[in-house]
Motif scaffolding. Structure first.
Motif, mmCIF file in Angstrom:
data_model
loop_
_atom_site.group_PDB
_atom_site.id
_atom_site.type_symbol
_atom_site.label_atom_id
_atom_site.label_comp_id
_atom_site.label_asym_id
_atom_site.label_seq_id
_atom_site.Cartn_x
_atom_site.Cartn_y
_atom_site.Cartn_z
ATOM 1 N N LEU A 156 0.832 -1.224 0.000
ATOM 2 C CA LEU A 156 0.000 0.000 0.000
ATOM 3 C C LEU A 156 0.856 1.259 0.000
ATOM 4 O O LEU A 156 0.364 2.343 -0.295
ATOM 5 C CB LEU A 156 -0.899 0.010 1.242
ATOM 6 C CG LEU A 156 -2.081 -0.970 1.193
ATOM 7 C CD1 LEU A 156 -2.854 -0.915 2.490
ATOM 8 C CD2 LEU A 156 -2.996 -0.643 0.027
ATOM 9 N N ASP A 157 2.168 1.112 0.316
ATOM 10 C CA ASP A 157 2.999 2.319 0.464
ATOM 11 C C ASP A 157 2.981 3.168 -0.799
ATOM 12 O O ASP A 157 3.152 4.380 -0.730
ATOM 13 C CB ASP A 157 4.460 1.931 0.773
ATOM 14 C CG ASP A 157 4.594 1.415 2.201
ATOM 15 O OD1 ASP A 157 5.614 0.796 2.516
ATOM 16 O OD2 ASP A 157 3.629 1.609 2.989
ATOM 17 N N SER A 158 2.803 2.515 -1.956
ATOM 18 C CA SER A 158 2.845 3.320 -3.187
ATOM 19 C C SER A 158 1.485 3.367 -3.870
ATOM 20 O O SER A 158 1.394 3.589 -5.072
ATOM 21 C CB SER A 158 3.882 2.731 -4.143
ATOM 22 O OG SER A 158 3.655 1.349 -4.283
ATOM 23 N N GLU A 159 0.429 3.130 -3.072
ATOM 24 C CA GLU A 159 -0.915 3.152 -3.668
ATOM 25 C C GLU A 159 -1.756 4.229 -3.013
ATOM 26 O O GLU A 159 -1.593 4.538 -1.832
ATOM 27 C CB GLU A 159 -1.599 1.783 -3.483
ATOM 28 C CG GLU A 159 -0.892 0.643 -4.193
ATOM 29 C CD GLU A 159 -0.819 0.857 -5.714
ATOM 30 O OE1 GLU A 159 0.171 0.429 -6.322
ATOM 31 O OE2 GLU A 159 -1.738 1.510 -6.266
ATOM 32 N N LYS A 160 -2.702 4.760 -3.774
ATOM 33 C CA LYS A 160 -3.602 5.781 -3.247
ATOM 34 C C LYS A 160 -4.448 5.129 -2.150
ATOM 35 O O LYS A 160 -4.899 4.007 -2.323
ATOM 36 C CB LYS A 160 -4.506 6.263 -4.397
ATOM 37 C CG LYS A 160 -4.708 7.771 -4.425
ATOM 38 C CD LYS A 160 -5.751 8.167 -5.424
ATOM 39 C CE LYS A 160 -5.175 8.442 -6.802
ATOM 40 N NZ LYS A 160 -6.228 8.813 -7.760
ATOM 41 N N PRO A 161 -4.669 5.817 -1.013
ATOM 42 C CA PRO A 161 -5.465 5.187 0.051
ATOM 43 C C PRO A 161 -6.915 5.093 -0.383
ATOM 44 O O PRO A 161 -7.384 5.885 -1.190
ATOM 45 C CB PRO A 161 -5.328 6.159 1.218
ATOM 46 C CG PRO A 161 -5.042 7.459 0.607
ATOM 47 C CD PRO A 161 -4.341 7.185 -0.697
ATOM 48 N N ARG A 162 -7.591 4.063 0.089
ATOM 49 C CA ARG A 162 -9.025 3.945 -0.205
ATOM 50 C C ARG A 162 -9.690 3.509 1.077
ATOM 51 O O ARG A 162 -9.384 2.468 1.624
ATOM 52 C CB ARG A 162 -9.225 2.904 -1.308
ATOM 53 C CG ARG A 162 -10.543 3.073 -2.005
ATOM 54 C CD ARG A 162 -10.770 2.020 -3.020
ATOM 55 N NE ARG A 162 -9.804 2.068 -4.099
ATOM 56 C CZ ARG A 162 -9.497 0.985 -4.802
ATOM 57 N NH1 ARG A 162 -10.033 -0.173 -4.491
ATOM 58 N NH2 ARG A 162 -8.638 1.067 -5.780
ATOM 59 N N TYR B 52 -13.008 2.986 1.912
ATOM 60 C CA TYR B 52 -14.154 2.082 2.047
ATOM 61 C C TYR B 52 -13.831 0.684 1.537
ATOM 62 O O TYR B 52 -14.474 -0.262 1.845
ATOM 63 C CB TYR B 52 -15.344 2.651 1.270
ATOM 64 C CG TYR B 52 -14.934 3.029 -0.127
ATOM 65 C CD1 TYR B 52 -14.385 4.278 -0.388
ATOM 66 C CD2 TYR B 52 -15.000 2.109 -1.162
ATOM 67 C CE1 TYR B 52 -13.940 4.602 -1.659
ATOM 68 C CE2 TYR B 52 -14.562 2.433 -2.428
ATOM 69 C CZ TYR B 52 -14.023 3.676 -2.670
ATOM 70 O OH TYR B 52 -13.569 3.999 -3.914
ATOM 71 N N THR C 171 -10.335 -1.091 1.247
ATOM 72 C CA THR C 171 -8.866 -1.050 1.189
ATOM 73 C C THR C 171 -8.365 -2.227 0.384
ATOM 74 O O THR C 171 -9.068 -3.231 0.213
ATOM 75 C CB THR C 171 -8.272 -1.192 2.603
ATOM 76 O OG1 THR C 171 -8.719 -2.432 3.105
ATOM 77 C CG2 THR C 171 -8.732 -0.063 3.484
ATOM 78 N N LYS C 172 -7.182 -2.082 -0.134
ATOM 79 C CA LYS C 172 -6.591 -3.100 -1.017
ATOM 80 C C LYS C 172 -5.782 -4.097 -0.212
ATOM 81 O O LYS C 172 -4.972 -4.819 -0.750
ATOM 82 C CB LYS C 172 -5.678 -2.400 -2.037
ATOM 83 C CG LYS C 172 -6.453 -1.689 -3.121
ATOM 84 C CD LYS C 172 -5.518 -0.916 -4.010
ATOM 85 C CE LYS C 172 -5.675 0.549 -3.817
ATOM 86 N NZ LYS C 172 -4.842 1.346 -4.686
ATOM 87 N N MET C 173 -5.998 -4.116 1.088
ATOM 88 C CA MET C 173 -5.111 -5.020 1.833
ATOM 89 C C MET C 173 -5.540 -6.458 1.547
ATOM 90 O O MET C 173 -6.715 -6.754 1.375
ATOM 91 C CB MET C 173 -5.204 -4.736 3.313
ATOM 92 C CG MET C 173 -6.567 -4.930 3.892
ATOM 93 S SD MET C 173 -6.560 -4.218 5.547
ATOM 94 C CE MET C 173 -8.271 -4.206 5.856
ATOM 95 N N MET D 205 -16.459 -0.244 -5.638
ATOM 96 C CA MET D 205 -15.088 -0.199 -6.150
ATOM 97 C C MET D 205 -14.904 1.141 -6.861
ATOM 98 O O MET D 205 -14.442 1.224 -7.974
ATOM 99 C CB MET D 205 -14.833 -1.382 -7.082
ATOM 100 C CG MET D 205 -14.987 -2.700 -6.355
ATOM 101 S SD MET D 205 -14.743 -4.105 -7.395
ATOM 102 C CE MET D 205 -15.066 -5.403 -6.201
ATOM 103 N N GLU D 206 -15.293 2.135 -6.124
ATOM 104 C CA GLU D 206 -15.294 3.492 -6.672
ATOM 105 C C GLU D 206 -13.896 3.914 -7.103
ATOM 106 O O GLU D 206 -12.906 3.588 -6.458
ATOM 107 C CB GLU D 206 -15.774 4.432 -5.559
ATOM 108 C CG GLU D 206 -15.767 5.892 -5.943
ATOM 109 C CD GLU D 206 -16.290 6.731 -4.786
ATOM 110 O OE1 GLU D 206 -17.463 6.528 -4.428
ATOM 111 O OE2 GLU D 206 -15.514 7.528 -4.252
ATOM 112 N N GLY D 207 -13.816 4.576 -8.231
ATOM 113 C CA GLY D 207 -12.532 5.134 -8.664
ATOM 114 C C GLY D 207 -11.572 4.113 -9.238
ATOM 115 O O GLY D 207 -10.383 4.355 -9.383
ATOM 116 N N THR D 208 -12.093 2.927 -9.576
ATOM 117 C CA THR D 208 -11.189 1.901 -10.135
ATOM 118 C C THR D 208 -11.628 1.515 -11.539
ATOM 119 O O THR D 208 -12.725 1.829 -11.981
ATOM 120 C CB THR D 208 -11.255 0.609 -9.284
ATOM 121 O OG1 THR D 208 -12.536 0.006 -9.503
ATOM 122 C CG2 THR D 208 -11.046 0.906 -7.818
#
Lengths: 527, 48, 148
Positions: free
Chosen positions: C29-35, C37, C39-41, C78-81
């Motif tokens: 996640l260090d180089s990804e935009k935070p999300r 609602y 999260t990409k974890m 999955m807003e903004g993807t």
């Protein structure tokens, strides 16, 4: 030194900005929020002089880093919290700071593009300065994450889609500034930042904007951005080289090497022309024993080219492939890659085969006393091979002759290769044949010429050692895991298929049962 | 120093030159999936 | 035949710094935009759960085969993807229309009773994302200025 007053101002301004930046108005109308912040900064006098601005932003970077390091330390203490929750708390501050810098760069001095690029360069220099100091001072406690996030987020913000075309006039200057920043942070200078560095340089947006002209790079000259990216890759390979050369692969190097392979595979797949064009300088950086890594670079071929099936051809057909007479595109200035003390007598010899003592002296000219681990200057050796090859091809074109094992024989150019093959010791010959094998790539005039050189040397050497060493060089590249360069395959196939070379007669092909089996396997695969 | 490069999580056989667009980075064992890939969407789609 | 190079002190220091950095390796996640609602974890799920998306998943054809409710889930969660974009494209192909004021997807239930330059009026089906179900709406006026 830092005066407490400025430190206090930084905290007030950052706190104010963070609450504003995440507020609905901040999200909806960033420019208004920026105007409010600029007003506040003026009131605190932090923009009064150039030095004040520098000091203010340096303290902002330090402030953000300290907050992040403290929050992550709490992660180690309160171990229960999942890492990504802790990370999100760090990102909250870091992303706000990046947003402030990005807005100031984008909207500073409307129309004055130069001010925007000056501010970007100032901010990047400050970040590099703080990172470098931190890396040198904190050492074991150094944590790359805050800088990693600041740099990649700032890159994404500034080089992303620019619908208002605010930054288009300075798009190349922006990419160049980031390229110089990443170069300044290269692993040889800051090994503690190496993982973050490769993550940044291998980030899909960095690759996309520097190599595919996405985002603001739409109008930028891709020749310049490709050269910038190549320089970063080379700086990274120079860092890895000593560890790979000694096959010293502790966990950290193994992870870094695997990550490097991934990035290079993406480049090979999407931007093969970059590897085609810069293969020479990249391979010059790769240690001779990194066979697969070098094969990966040499396997690149121009996207629009359809490779003829190497297994379906015989060498006569290979000779007639049109591309085999075309010089590959390269931006090398050949005259500069060989030192004058070699190039001047070399040119003289190639032209007139004089002075006669040039050939006996050449092996000594290729040695280097001080380079540790090898007595030969591999860079000069590689350059000599390529230089003589290019001149030989020019000469054939002048004589309107096609490249073939016949037309390259009995020339001053072939004298160089033949004499070096005979005079050099095992190590020197290994490097010489490596330099030749590094030219066996996709169908082009160099591949054709150097393939013929190998075949000619194999056939006309009276000393089995030379045949064996040529075989070793080709073989070690073939038994490596994929990919394999097209030129390597057609050369080896010709060697084992064409009875002219009597390949299977040589004792070394059956010197041990496993070798014999291995040769047979490769021969079966090839034939 | 040899790796089977087909096991690094990159779909190397795709024809288009867009591997880098979903490249998860040097440490990723698989490409970024569509629901992880941030793209520019119309403002109205930002329903949250 | 090249043998090893001697490792200099500088190389040893570089390796030591690298080993230290390796323990604090970067986090995806260090180089990804935070999300916030979604999260990409990545969570450790049982190995028999699908670990990777089908190779054709990143295509409009794949989304056209999904049920509308699935597309609505992708659109709202999955807003903004890229997934949201593909879901929106698929919904439009399935003759849904996005209302930019109500942030809702509408589909004509029958031919509208009235169509002017500025709006159309009739019975529609729409997806109610609060009740998470499709509902009918009669004599609804769909103003074209809100048609995306």
């Amino acid at each position: 030194y830092d005066d407490q007053e400025m430190t206090a101002k930084v905290e007030v301004i950052m706190r104010e900005w963070i609450s504003l930046c995440y507020s609905p108005t901040g999200q909806r109308s960033p420019q208004e929020s920026l105007a409010q912040m600029i007003q506040l900064m003026h009131e605190h006098g932090v923009l009064a002089t150039d030095d004040k601005i520098t000091q203010f932003f340096r303290l902002c970077v330090e402030n953000c880093v300290d907050i992040s390091v403290r929050v992550m330390k709490s992660e180690q203490i309160a171990n229960g919290l999942p890492t990504n929750l802790i990370r999100h708390r760090c990102y909250y501050t870091l992303d706000a700071f990046v947003k402030l810098m990005a807005l100031m760069i984008r909207h500073s001095d409307n129309g004055q593009s130069q001010n925007k690029i000056n501010l970007l360069k100032k901010l990047l220099n400050i970040i590099v300065g703080v990172l470098h100091m931190d890396h040198e001072v904190r050492k074991t406690d150094f944590n790359a994450m805050p800088y990693h996030r600041i740099l990649i987020s700032l890159f994404n913000e500034i080089t992303g889609p620019d619908p208002l075309k605010l930054l288009e006039p300075i798009a190349w200057s922006i990419l160049e500034a980031f390229g110089q920043t990443f170069f300044a942070l290269q692993p040889r200078r800051m090994p503690g930042f190496a993982f973050a560095w490769l993550d940044i340089v291998g980030h899909r947006n960095v690759i996309g904007r520097l190599l595919a002209n996405t985002g603001i790079a739409e109008t930028v000259d891709s020749v310049k951005t490709a050269a910038t990216y190549t320089q970063l890759i080379i700086s990274h390979l120079k860092f890895l080289a000593p560890f790979l050369r000694n096959i010293q692969l502790p966990k950290s190097i193994a992870i870094l090497y695997k990550g490097t392979l991934r990035v290079l595979l993406v480049i090979l797949h999407d931007f093969p022309e970059l590897l085609c064009e810069f293969h020479y300088v990249i391979c010059d950086t790769i240690p001779p024993n990194c066979v697969q890594l070098r094969n990966l670079i040499l396997s690149a071929f121009p996207h629009e080219m359809r490779l003829p099936d190497p297994f379906a051809l015989n060498f006569k057909q290979v000779d007639t492939i049109p591309e085999m007479a075309v010089e590959p595109k390269s931006n090398l200035n050949m005259a500069t890659i060989i030192p004058d003390n070699i190039r001047v007598p070399l040119d003289e010899y190639l032209a007139n085969r004089t002075p006669v003592d040039f050939l006996p002296r050449l092996p000594t000219l290729l040695q280097t006393p001080n380079q540790s681990g090898t007595k030969y200057n591999t860079t000069v050796m590689n350059a000599l091979v390529l230089y003589v090859g290019i001149r030989a091809i020019e000469n054939l074109h002048l004589r309107r002759q096609r490249i073939s094992t016949l037309s390259i024989a009995h020339t001053s150019f072939m004298d160089i290769f033949q004499n070096l093959a005979i005079q050099l010791d095992t190590e020197g010959r290994y490097l010489l044949f490596n330099g030749i094998a590094n030219q066996l790539r996709y169908p082009n005039a160099h591949t054709h010429y150097f393939s013929c050189v190998f075949l000619y040397l194999f056939k006309n050497s009276t000393n089995d050692t030379i045949q064996e060493q040529i075989t070793r060089i080709l073989f070690e590249r073939l038994v490596a895991l994929r990919p394999h360069p097209w030129g390597l395959l057609i050369t080896f196939i010709e060697l084992i298929k064409n009875p002219t070379y009597n390949f299977w007669r040589y004792e070394f092909t059956s010197c041990a049962p496993e070798i014999q089996r291995l040769f047979q396997n490769v021969a079966n695969t090839c034939v | 120093l040899g790796y089977d490069l087909t096991t690094l999580g990159l779909s190397l056989n795709t024809q288009d030159r867009k591997l880098h667009r979903s490249f998860g980075g040097p440490w990723a064992d698989s490409p970024i999936r569509a629901h992880e890939l941030d793209v520019k969407v119309p403002d109205e789609y930002l329903t949250h | 035949p090249l043998g090893r190079t001697s490792m200099t002190k500088e190389f040893d220091l570089q390796l030591a710094a690298l080993e230290l950095a390796c323990d604090k390796a970067t986090f995806p996640l260090d180089s990804e935009k935070p999300r916030n609602y979604l999260t990409k974890m990545s969570f450790p799920v049982p190995s028999w759960y699908g670990q990777t998306a089908p190779s054709t998943a990143d295509s409009l054809e794949y989304y056209l085969r999904l049920a509308p409710d699935t597309l609505f889930f992708i659109f709202y969660y999955m807003e903004g993807t890229r997934a949201q974009l593909l879901a929106a494209k698929a919904l439009k192909k399935l003759s849904w229309r996005f209302h930019t004021k109500y942030l809702t997807w509408f589909q004509r239930h029958e031919e509208p009773k009235q169509i002017t330059d500025d709006y159309e009026q009739g019975t529609y089906v729409y997806f109610d994302f609060e009740k998470w179900s499709q509902r009918k709406k009669e004599s609804f006026t769909f103003e074209y200025k809100f048609l995306e």
